[in-house]
Design a protein around this motif. Structure first.
Motif, PDB file in Angstrom:
ATOM      1  N   GLY A   1       0.843  -1.186   0.000  1.00 57.87           N
ATOM      2  CA  GLY A   1       0.000   0.000   0.000  1.00 57.87           C
ATOM      3  C   GLY A   1       0.877   1.233   0.000  1.00 57.87           C
ATOM      4  N   PRO A   2       0.273   2.434  -0.082  1.00 55.56           N
ATOM      5  CA  PRO A   2       1.050   3.670  -0.197  1.00 55.56           C
ATOM      6  C   PRO A   2       1.603   4.139   1.148  1.00 55.56           C
ATOM      7  N   VAL A   3       2.441   3.295   1.746  1.00 50.68           N
ATOM      8  CA  VAL A   3       2.979   3.551   3.080  1.00 50.68           C
ATOM      9  C   VAL A   3       4.497   3.505   3.028  1.00 50.68           C
ATOM     10  N   LEU A   4       5.123   4.576   3.476  1.00 48.03           N
ATOM     11  CA  LEU A   4       6.572   4.711   3.437  1.00 48.03           C
ATOM     12  C   LEU A   4       7.108   4.661   4.859  1.00 48.03           C
ATOM     13  N   SER A   5       8.019   3.731   5.128  1.00 46.39           N
ATOM     14  CA  SER A   5       8.652   3.607   6.439  1.00 46.39           C
ATOM     15  C   SER A   5      10.046   4.214   6.404  1.00 46.39           C
ATOM     16  N   VAL A   6      10.367   5.044   7.385  1.00 40.77           N
ATOM     17  CA  VAL A   6      11.644   5.750   7.424  1.00 40.77           C
ATOM     18  C   VAL A   6      12.497   5.211   8.563  1.00 40.77           C
ATOM     19  N   LEU A   7      13.698   4.742   8.221  1.00 41.81           N
ATOM     20  CA  LEU A   7      14.680   4.283   9.197  1.00 41.81           C
ATOM     21  C   LEU A   7      15.955   5.100   9.014  1.00 41.81           C
ATOM     22  N   THR A   8      16.851   5.040   9.981  1.00 42.55           N
ATOM     23  CA  THR A   8      18.077   5.838   9.890  1.00 42.55           C
ATOM     24  C   THR A   8      19.314   4.981  10.145  1.00 42.55           C
ATOM     25  N   PHE A   9      20.462   5.494   9.673  1.00 39.00           N
ATOM     26  CA  PHE A   9      21.743   4.816   9.885  1.00 39.00           C
ATOM     27  C   PHE A   9      22.842   5.869  10.068  1.00 39.00           C
ATOM     28  N   GLU A  10      23.991   5.409  10.558  1.00 30.15           N
ATOM     29  CA  GLU A  10      25.141   6.306  10.729  1.00 30.15           C
ATOM     30  C   GLU A  10      26.322   5.896   9.864  1.00 30.15           C
ATOM     31  N   THR A  11      26.511   4.594   9.648  1.00 23.87           N
ATOM     32  CA  THR A  11      27.645   4.127   8.854  1.00 23.87           C
ATOM     33  C   THR A  11      27.151   3.324   7.656  1.00 23.87           C
ATOM     34  N   LEU A  12      28.005   3.206   6.654  1.00 25.48           N
ATOM     35  CA  LEU A  12      27.659   2.434   5.464  1.00 25.48           C
ATOM     36  C   LEU A  12      27.349   0.988   5.828  1.00 25.48           C
ATOM     37  N   ASP A  13      28.147   0.392   6.699  1.00 25.37           N
ATOM     38  CA  ASP A  13      27.912  -1.000   7.086  1.00 25.37           C
ATOM     39  C   ASP A  13      26.565  -1.172   7.773  1.00 25.37           C
ATOM     40  N   GLU A  14      26.175  -0.187   8.578  1.00 28.82           N
ATOM     41  CA  GLU A  14      24.874  -0.257   9.248  1.00 28.82           C
ATOM     42  C   GLU A  14      23.750  -0.191   8.225  1.00 28.82           C
ATOM     43  N   ALA A  15      23.905   0.673   7.235  1.00 30.61           N
ATOM     44  CA  ALA A  15      22.890   0.785   6.194  1.00 30.61           C
ATOM     45  C   ALA A  15      22.723  -0.540   5.460  1.00 30.61           C
ATOM     46  N   ILE A  16      23.831  -1.189   5.128  1.00 32.81           N
ATOM     47  CA  ILE A  16      23.771  -2.480   4.433  1.00 32.81           C
ATOM     48  C   ILE A  16      23.114  -3.526   5.329  1.00 32.81           C
ATOM     49  N   ARG A  17      23.449  -3.499   6.608  1.00 28.97           N
ATOM     50  CA  ARG A  17      22.868  -4.468   7.538  1.00 28.97           C
ATOM     51  C   ARG A  17      21.342  -4.300   7.636  1.00 28.97           C
ATOM     52  N   ILE A  18      20.873  -3.068   7.709  1.00 26.84           N
ATOM     53  CA  ILE A  18      19.427  -2.819   7.762  1.00 26.84           C
ATOM     54  C   ILE A  18      18.771  -3.261   6.460  1.00 26.84           C
ATOM     55  N   ALA A  19      19.400  -2.922   5.340  1.00 32.14           N
ATOM     56  CA  ALA A  19      18.829  -3.277   4.042  1.00 32.14           C
ATOM     57  C   ALA A  19      18.681  -4.784   3.896  1.00 32.14           C
ATOM     58  N   ASN A  20      19.656  -5.533   4.384  1.00 30.10           N
ATOM     59  CA  ASN A  20      19.666  -6.991   4.227  1.00 30.10           C
ATOM     60  C   ASN A  20      18.945  -7.738   5.340  1.00 30.10           C
ATOM     61  N   SER A  21      18.340  -7.019   6.292  1.00 32.96           N
ATOM     62  CA  SER A  21      17.804  -7.663   7.488  1.00 32.96           C
ATOM     63  C   SER A  21      16.423  -8.271   7.303  1.00 32.96           C
ATOM     64  N   VAL A  22      15.821  -8.122   6.124  1.00 32.05           N
ATOM     65  CA  VAL A  22      14.481  -8.664   5.882  1.00 32.05           C
ATOM     66  C   VAL A  22      14.581  -9.943   5.051  1.00 32.05           C
ATOM     67  N   ASP A  23      13.448 -10.626   4.919  1.00 32.04           N
ATOM     68  CA  ASP A  23      13.427 -11.897   4.199  1.00 32.04           C
ATOM     69  C   ASP A  23      13.467 -11.719   2.687  1.00 32.04           C
ATOM     70  N   TYR A  24      13.233 -10.499   2.212  1.00 35.96           N
ATOM     71  CA  TYR A  24      13.118 -10.240   0.784  1.00 35.96           C
ATOM     72  C   TYR A  24      14.429  -9.720   0.198  1.00 35.96           C
ATOM     73  N   GLY A  25      14.535  -9.808  -1.126  1.00 27.24           N
ATOM     74  CA  GLY A  25      15.692  -9.266  -1.827  1.00 27.24           C
ATOM     75  C   GLY A  25      15.368  -8.999  -3.279  1.00 27.24           C
ATOM     76  N   LEU A  26      14.302  -8.244  -3.518  1.00 30.52           N
ATOM     77  CA  LEU A  26      13.889  -7.995  -4.893  1.00 30.52           C
ATOM     78  C   LEU A  26      14.672  -6.842  -5.513  1.00 30.52           C
ATOM     79  N   SER A  27      14.605  -5.668  -4.893  1.00 35.21           N
ATOM     80  CA  SER A  27      15.308  -4.517  -5.457  1.00 35.21           C
ATOM     81  C   SER A  27      15.753  -3.593  -4.341  1.00 35.21           C
ATOM     82  N   ALA A  28      16.586  -2.624  -4.699  1.00 35.61           N
ATOM     83  CA  ALA A  28      17.091  -1.644  -3.736  1.00 35.61           C
ATOM     84  C   ALA A  28      17.571  -0.430  -4.515  1.00 35.61           C
ATOM     85  N   GLY A  29      17.751   0.674  -3.805  1.00 32.80           N
ATOM     86  CA  GLY A  29      18.289   1.881  -4.412  1.00 32.80           C
ATOM     87  C   GLY A  29      19.343   2.493  -3.514  1.00 32.80           C
ATOM     88  N   VAL A  30      20.306   3.168  -4.118  1.00 33.31           N
ATOM     89  CA  VAL A  30      21.311   3.897  -3.353  1.00 33.31           C
ATOM     90  C   VAL A  30      21.486   5.269  -3.987  1.00 33.31           C
TER      91      VAL A  30
END
Length: 502
Positions: A399-428
């Motif tokens: 649905g039209p719902v946007l969730s906002v999370l935050t990070f401080e380091t590149l490694d943390e951002a990658i860890r958050i991105a990869n922390s779900v069961d899915y892996g369809l697409s991503a943007g940087v």
């Protein structure tokens, strides 16, 4: 406030009756039952389909089996199949407005958006027609003087194609032309919510010269005909697009006879944003990625993973642009976000939002259903202060719902991105090439966009990692997914062996 476009009175929306297509003939189902589709934007019945039963599914499979085993389609030359696929593309273009109207009114999609999807589908059919002539095997003359190896690519056989309601015409276009290009025969089951455009495609296929029985189209619920289409021994392959949960059932059914399976499933796609990016470009992409197709999109950019130093500013900018998004009547060309597919799905989306609020998330924009007098609509919604373990951050809301999370380091951002069961697409988003390439290499997703989002082309493969699916659609190898390889190992000269003199 979001700009609202109220649906116009529905008196001009006429009911359209459809039959099912089996063996080149249009007819009723075995039991004569029907399925009615109520337009999600206008609340009136706009389509009536013949409801397929297990008996209808078995008949369609039998016809497709016979068409593959004894019919002309697999035995045509590649150039003959290619010419017919090109004719299909031309006929789709000729009936584009009819097809766009059907998808807009049955799915609640903005008609301007659907026109683009139909044009994209035309391009895919033409691309598949080109690949039909490029499909080939291999030869090996380096195996010694007495051996010649030839590897053939042969059509896999009968394919069950099961498509969802969110992109009715586009997704069948990502599967069917490639199966046909390979020489397969098919049984197609569109969603019972949005079958109209696929049934019109059946008319187009017959007009273009696709032989009887090569494409059979039935409409039925997953519970009624899904088990037959995915487990029948005469089906050689299943190509399914839908939820991850139903994808698991599909795979389990197909395992009974060890069928080939292609699955394009859910996504929980992140956009990772660094302080050095072009913020104006990103904000536009964030709004587009979250609200395109009312967020009812496996590729939706539903997670913003923002660097803490810019999070507040970015959320404010995204919220400000979200106020300008036009929500409402899908038949109005200026509409950007249409209706939600069913009242039940709207309730599901709303529960995700309320659950996030109860868990400590902050409502930055929107948040609820819109009463436009007709149909069911959802306001574009932004939730900030979302934690990675919240359901709204881990599960596909659709649905039209946007969730906002935050990070401080590149490694943390990658860890958050990869922390779900899915892996369809991503943007940087970053002007630093090293940053973009590092994210592109380390985020586990089938597509990673860099400084853009949800772009695509017929030439680029599409599919996911992890529980986002198996296999790839589109791209130059798409036809190969609908083939088997066969090795011809040819011996030249005298045979020597255990009981023969050397």
């Amino acid at each position: 406030m979001t700009i609202e476009i109220r649906p116009k009175p529905s008196a001009d929306l006429k009911l359209r009756e459809f039959s099912m297509l089996i063996g080149g003939s249009w007819g009723k189902g075995a039991e004569g039952r029907t399925i009615e589709r109520i337009a999600p934007s206008h609340g009136v019945t706009v389509s009536r389909y013949q409801a397929a039963t297990r008996a209808d599914a078995e008949r369609a499979i039998s016809v497709a089996r016979q068409a593959f085993d004894t019919g002309p389609w697999p035995r045509m030359t590649a150039s003959e199949r290619s010419r017919i696929l090109l004719k299909v593309a031309d006929l789709i273009a000729d009936r584009a407005e009819e097809l766009a109207f059907l998808d807009a009114i049955e799915a609640g999609k903005p008609i301007s958006q659907v026109r683009g999807e139909i044009a994209g589908s035309v391009d895919i059919w033409r691309y598949a027609a080109a690949l039909a002539r490029d499909l080939h095997g291999e030869s090996y003359n380096t195996l010694g003087d007495g051996t010649l190896g030839v590897v053939l690519r042969e059509a896999v056989g009968v394919v069950s194609i099961i498509t969802p309601w969110n992109f009715p015409f586009l997704i069948v276009g990502q599967k069917l032309p490639f199966a046909l290009a390979a020489g397969c025969t098919t049984v197609v089951k569109p969603s019972e919510l949005t079958s109209g455009s696929t049934l019109v495609l059946g008319e187009i296929l017959l007009e273009a010269g696709v032989p009887e029985g090569v494409v059979n189209i039935i409409v039925g619920t997953g519970a009624e005909v899904g088990p037959t289409l995915t487990s029948h021994p005469d089906v050689d392959m299943v190509s399914f697009t839908g939820s991850t949960g139903v994808g698991r059932l599909t795979m389990a059914n197909a395992a009974q006879t060890l069928k080939k399976v292609s699955l394009e499933l859910g996504g929980k796609n992140p956009q990772i944003v660094f302080p050095d990016c072009d913020l104006e470009a990103f904000v536009d992409a964030a709004v587009f990625g979250a609200y395109f197709n009312a967020g009812e999109c496996c590729n939706a950019g539903s997670r913003l993973i923002l660097h803490k130093s810019i999070a507040g500013d970015v959320v404010a900018r995204v919220a400000e642009l979200s106020k300008k998004v036009k929500v409402g009547d899908p038949l109005d060309p200026s509409t950007q976000v249409g209706a939600i597919i069913t009242p039940q799905h709207l309730d599901k989306i709303s529960r995700y939002v309320s659950g996030a609020m109860e868990g400590g998330a902050t409502m930055a924009h929107g948040g609820g259903a819109l009463d436009l007098g007709l149909g069911q609509f959802m306001a574009p919604t932004i939730l900030s202060d979302v934690k990675p373990d919240m359901a709204v951050a881990r599960e596909e809301v659709f649905g039209p719902v946007l969730s906002v999370l935050t990070f401080e380091t590149l490694d943390e951002a990658i860890r958050i991105a990869n922390s779900v069961d899915y892996g369809l697409s991503a943007g940087v988003w970053s002007r630093d090439f090293d940053t973009c390439l590092t994210i592109g290499r380390k985020v586990r997703a089938g597509t990673v966009w860099m400084n853009t989002f949800m772009d695509g082309a017929s030439e680029l493969p599409f599919g996911g990692y992890k529980q986002s699916g198996l296999g790839r659609e589109l791209g130059r190898h798409a036809v190969e997914d609908y083939t088997e390889t066969k090795t011809l190992n040819m011996h030249i000269g005298n045979r020597t062996g255990w009981w023969m003199p050397r």
